[in-house]
Design a protein around this motif. Structure first.
Motif: not given
Length: 1002
Positions: A436-438, A460-467, A481-488
């Protein structure tokens, strides 16, 4: 004609199948179109490998750069391994020779130590020994080989050979749980050396053979210690000539063990027991094969049933990975329980009692592999990098197992591999649904934070996230990953909205920092949003504040520093450092700093004034506490005197000394002619001692206290003295030069009374200290900082003019300058040091140069020193005219002279009117009391009397009186007879004046 060395033209072909014809293989490498090769010079095959030599090195390089497949078999081609300089082979050994005996033999021949320099490996037949050197030989191999051939060992003629580098090692002491895969992973890891493992072959008795791609990796592995699963591994180099027979015996033992193992199993009378044969070694390309294995049971059986084994080779790593995901093999096992179906490292292995059924199962596997579909799709760079992350791959592979499918990423291309077209589409949809993308907006002034290490650490501290920042700016695009958009997203917004303080250290030269503070103070003052603090070391600036503002300030200051010009100006003039650090110099530099907008760094300009104003006292303080060697008996003095040529009569022979004596005589005679009374009234302690304790004639004693020039007004005293000496030398054509006698006497004295080396080192330290201080005072190295290059040139020119206008030169005339004692020379050096001037002496003239104010001060001190030391004699004159003696306790009253060097030291102290002075005799401390005329031993507390004596000047009068009269007669133009006054009698000397005409005298 062959081009290139034999090593460059030779290649090795490995893992050749037994059914591959040698001629076919040779023709293949002779065919340029098929193999890239060319003319083959030689082709030799040994077992499953061969050595091919081409006509030129270029052909060999072309062949080795390609991959080769012949008759569906992949051939491994590589360069022939070079000779290993760290390994030697002893051949021809007697099998009865013990390894200890061989060890002593190698130590004697090579000169090495077995414990630290080499290791021995013995062959199974004990006729070969491999010498593994821990460091290369330090001698020529050919010479060592000849030496070995000449020395038999235990009656056997031994030869020494070099061996080729091996690409394999033998690993022993393996635990039964270790597999080939584990060993390959271990020796390919950084723990074991990080080498590329080519193959691993398990042997019997807990051993394995590990082959590497590069022969250099073997030495790297052997130099390390290895421990795996709490077991220490034994590692040694693998060579066919050392381990081939051992491996064969191991295979036989394994076969026998396998037979017994299977034989012990309970069998039916009508069912035969299968025999398993273990095959050691490995092949680069695995092919489908079926092997019938037969064994004999321990109990006799009427018939034997055969077991079939088939291997489906899977060389493609992606297909191999897909097989591990799929349920194909498990389903085949469930449907065929009598068959063993397993996924090995190199493919799928199928075992069973029915060959037809084995072939059917094999076809099922091949059908699955041939139906595999690979699809490619392009993604943007951010998504492709996200999918290529290892953590993301592991997470998605769990979801793709159900398809089954796998994927790989190369640049921006994502390749999905599945058993069918429908599975590919299903896998692609699954991947798309899992990512997923945000976006997160960001202010322009905050974009610089994205290039900081804090931002990288945050991602690096974020879970499964690149920006990353979007191309247009103002927005951060992120993939997760899908489901982690809001938290990240919430974490990212919180990070960007939190003000972050930062400290940046900007390093620079201390002079550069001063320049910024002086000429860019307005700019520094405008940076109110950050805190600027100079570092305590003075070589940089600390910038503290909000991250983006701090970074902008650092970039601006860095740009300014990069535009500043610097130049080192070296000014060499007497006293330049003192001048620049003085009040006038500081004023001039401040004026140039303001006028040219520069900063002048004076960190390398040094000048320290002398604390003591009395030059003579300071020079004496710098004289080290001298150490002299002397004998405690008078006999040694007599022996020393006997070694001096002509005794005391030869000490007045030096030319310069004789001129001085002639000056004294002329001065006395001149004072008599002018009817000037001699002043014998000495008012100080030292003059009274001289009058009482010396045997010198009274006229000369008085003359020591007066200036010679006062009584000679008709012509120059130096001219008369020179004339007197010329007349005397012309009247004595056969006289011998006593210059050598005095020199020998001084050398003998120094050889018997050599000062301690510590004195020389201390005096040298004083001299070097004065030299360094003088050099520092006469050379100024300044560093100038400016905004423009032409300002540096203007400072250089202006400073040169200012300094040049203040330079001057003065001269001081004195006859004392012609012959200076060591004490006087030290005084002159101190004057140079004190006033920062340059003094050069030419004859009787001293030229003082430097800054006008400093030269005037130095002239006053120089004249004062010359006046106070005008009667001071040189070291040679002291040895010739003065003698200091001491009287040993408990002996006769005979005086014992001090060594000549000690006499010079004590005489100078006496002339300096020192009441006491410290001295060392034979490394023992003494004190010379010049008031009470005593020598006091600080160690024993005893004292002995001392005395100052003037050596007899009888010869001075008898030999020079006639010459003096002749000079006086020549000056008044009259003839006179030359009379010589003896000891109470008069003798008429022949008139030799007629023998010398006026031209000769002049």
């Amino acid at each position: 004609m062959a081009e290139g060395s034999l090593e460059e033209r030779s290649l090795e072909i490995l893992d050749i199948p037994d059914d591959l014809d040698d001629d076919l293989l040779s023709l293949y490498f002779d065919n340029k179109r098929r193999s890239g090769g060319g003319s083959v010079v030689s082709f030799e095959k040994h077992g499953n490998h061969a050595l091919v030599v081409f006509e030129d090195a270029e052909t060999a390089a072309r062949v080795v750069s390609k991959s080769h497949v012949l008759q569906n078999t992949k051939l491994t081609v590589r360069r022939k391994p070079p000779k290993d300089p760290g390994k030697l082979l002893l051949k021809g050994l007697s099998p009865q020779t013990s390894l200890d005996h061989v060890e002593l033999y190698v130590e004697n021949v090579t000169g090495m130590d077995c414990e630290t320099d080499f290791i021995l490996y013995e062959s199974p037949k004990k006729d070969l020994v491999l010498v593994h050197l821990k460091k290369p030989l330090d001698r020529d191999f050919q010479m060592l080989q000849d030496e070995v051939s000449k020395k038999p060992l235990n009656g056997a003629k031994v030869t020494l050979e070099q061996v080729e580098s091996t690409d394999s090692i033998l690993v022993a002491n393996l635990s039964p749980a270790l597999t080939e895969d584990v060993l390959e992973l271990y020796f390919g890891s950084s723990r074991a050396g990080g080498a590329d493992v080519l193959a691993v072959s398990m042997l019997a008795d807990g051993r394995a053979k590990v082959s590497f791609k590069d022969v250099k990796s073997v030495d790297d592995v052997l130099q390390k210690s290895h421990r795996l699963e709490n077991t220490d591994l034994v590692v040694e180099p693998y060579f066919d000539f050392l381990h081939a027979l051992e491996d064969q015996s191991s295979v036989s033992a394994q076969d026998e063990q396998g037979t017994l193992t299977h034989g012990n199993q309970p069998q039916s009378p009508t069912v035969s027991v299968p025999v398993v044969s273990a095959s050691l070694g490995h092949k680069a390309a695995l092919t489908d094969n079926t092997t019938n294995l037969v064994t004999s049971a321990s109990a006799p059986e009427p018939s034997v049933q055969k077991e079939c084994v088939s291997l489906v080779s899977v060389l493609d790593a992606t297909k191999h990975h897909l097989l591990s995901f799929s349920s194909l093999l498990e389903n085949l096992k469930k449907d065929n329980p009598k068959f063993d179906i397993s996924l090995a490292k190199d493919g799928v292995q199928i075992k069973g009692p029915d060959q037809i059924e084995v072939q059917r199962l094999k076809n099922e596997v091949l059908k699955f592999l041939t139906g595999v579909v690979e699809d490619h799709q392009m993604y943007d760079k951010l998504k492709a990098e996200f999918l290529g992350r290892e953590d993301v791959k592991k997470r998605l592979s769990l979801s793709l197992k159900s398809v089954p499918s796998t994927y790989s990423v190369l640049d921006c291309r994502v390749s999905v591999t599945s058993p069918s077209r429908s599975a590919v589409k299903q896998a692609r949809d699954l991947i798309e649904s899992q990512i997923s993308e945000f976006t997160v907006p960001i202010a322009k002034e905050c974009e610089s934070v994205l290039s900081s290490t804090e931002w990288s650490d945050f991602l690096v501290s974020l879970d499964f996230c690149s920006a990353k920042l979007s191309d247009g700016g103002g927005v951060i695009t992120a993939v997760t990953l899908t489901g982690m958009e809001k938290d990240n997203q919430e974490k990212m917004v919180a990070f960007l909205s939190t003000p972050r303080q930062r400290e940046t250290v900007l390093s620079m030269e201390p002079g550069m920092l001063k320049f910024l503070q002086l000429h860019h103070q307005d700019l520094l003052a405008d940076m109110g949003e950050v805190i600027l603090l100079p570092l305590e070391t003075g070589d940089g600036l600390s910038i503290q504040g909000e991250w983006s503002v701090c970074q902008s300030a650092a970039e601006l200051l860095s740009a300014i520093i990069g535009s500043i010009f610097t130049k080192t100006i070296v000014v060499t003039q007497p006293g330049i450092s003192r001048f620049l650090l003085g009040e006038e110099g500081v004023s001039i530099l401040a004026e140039m700093t303001a006028k040219f907008e520069v900063y002048i760094d004076m960190a390398k300009v040094h000048w320290e004034p002398l604390e003591d104003d009395d030059i003579l006292e300071l020079a004496w303080k710098m004289t080290a506490c001298q150490n002299f060697q002397r004998s405690s008996s008078a006999n040694s003095i007599q022996e020393f005197t006997a070694r001096v040529p002509n005794g005391r009569n030869s000490t007045d022979a030096r030319t310069s000394a004789r001129i001085e004596e002639a000056k004294k005589i002329l001065a006395v005679i001149g004072s008599d002619l002018n009817a000037q009374p001699l002043n014998l009234g000495a008012t100080d302690l030292y003059s009274d001692q001289a009058a009482e304790e010396t045997d010198q004639p009274q006229s000369l004693q008085a003359h020591d206290l007066q200036s010679p020039s006062a009584s000679m007004n008709a012509c120059s005293l130096d001219e008369d003295a020179s004339l007197l000496l010329a007349i005397q030398m012309s009247m004595e054509p056969n006289q011998r030069s006593d210059e050598e006698d005095i020199q020998k006497a001084l050398e003998l004295s120094r050889s018997d009374s050599m000062p301690n080396q510590e004195n020389t080192q201390l005096e040298r330290a004083y001299e070097m200290s004065l030299e360094d201080a003088t050099k520092s005072a006469n050379k100024a190295e300044i560093c100038v900082f400016a905004n423009y290059n032409h300002d540096l040139v203007r400072v250089d020119i202006a400073l040169g003019k200012k300094v040049g206008l203040r330079q001057c030169e003065e001269k001081v005339e004195s006859k004392t300058l012609r012959k200076l004692s060591s004490h006087q020379k030290r005084c002159i050096e101190l004057i140079k040091r004190k006033h920062a001037v340059e003094i050069s002496i030419q004859g009787t003239t001293a030229v003082l140069s430097g800054f006008k104010e400093y030269v005037s001060e130095a002239v006053v001190d120089l004249k004062n020193v010359l006046r106070r030391t005008e009667n001071m004699m040189t070291d040679a004159e002291i040895v010739r005219t003065v003698q200091w003696v001491w009287y040993e306790q408990g002996s006769s009253s005979k005086a014992i002279p001090y060594p000549p060097d000690a006499t010079v030291f004590i005489e100078n102290a006496w002339k300096m009117k020192q009441k006491k002075t410290d001295i060392l005799f034979n490394n023992q401390p003494y004190s010379i009391d010049l008031e009470n005329m005593e020598e006091h031993s600080l160690a024993s507390g005893k004292s002995v009397p001392i005395k100052r004596k003037m050596l007899s000047t009888e010869n001075l009068y008898t030999d020079a009186a006639a010459l003096t009269e002749m000079v006086l007669c020549w000056r008044v133009g009259s003839k006179c007879s030359i009379q010589r006054q003896g000891a109470g009698t008069k003798k008429q000397a022949p008139n030799r004046g007629s023998q010398h005409n006026t031209q000769d005298l002049r």
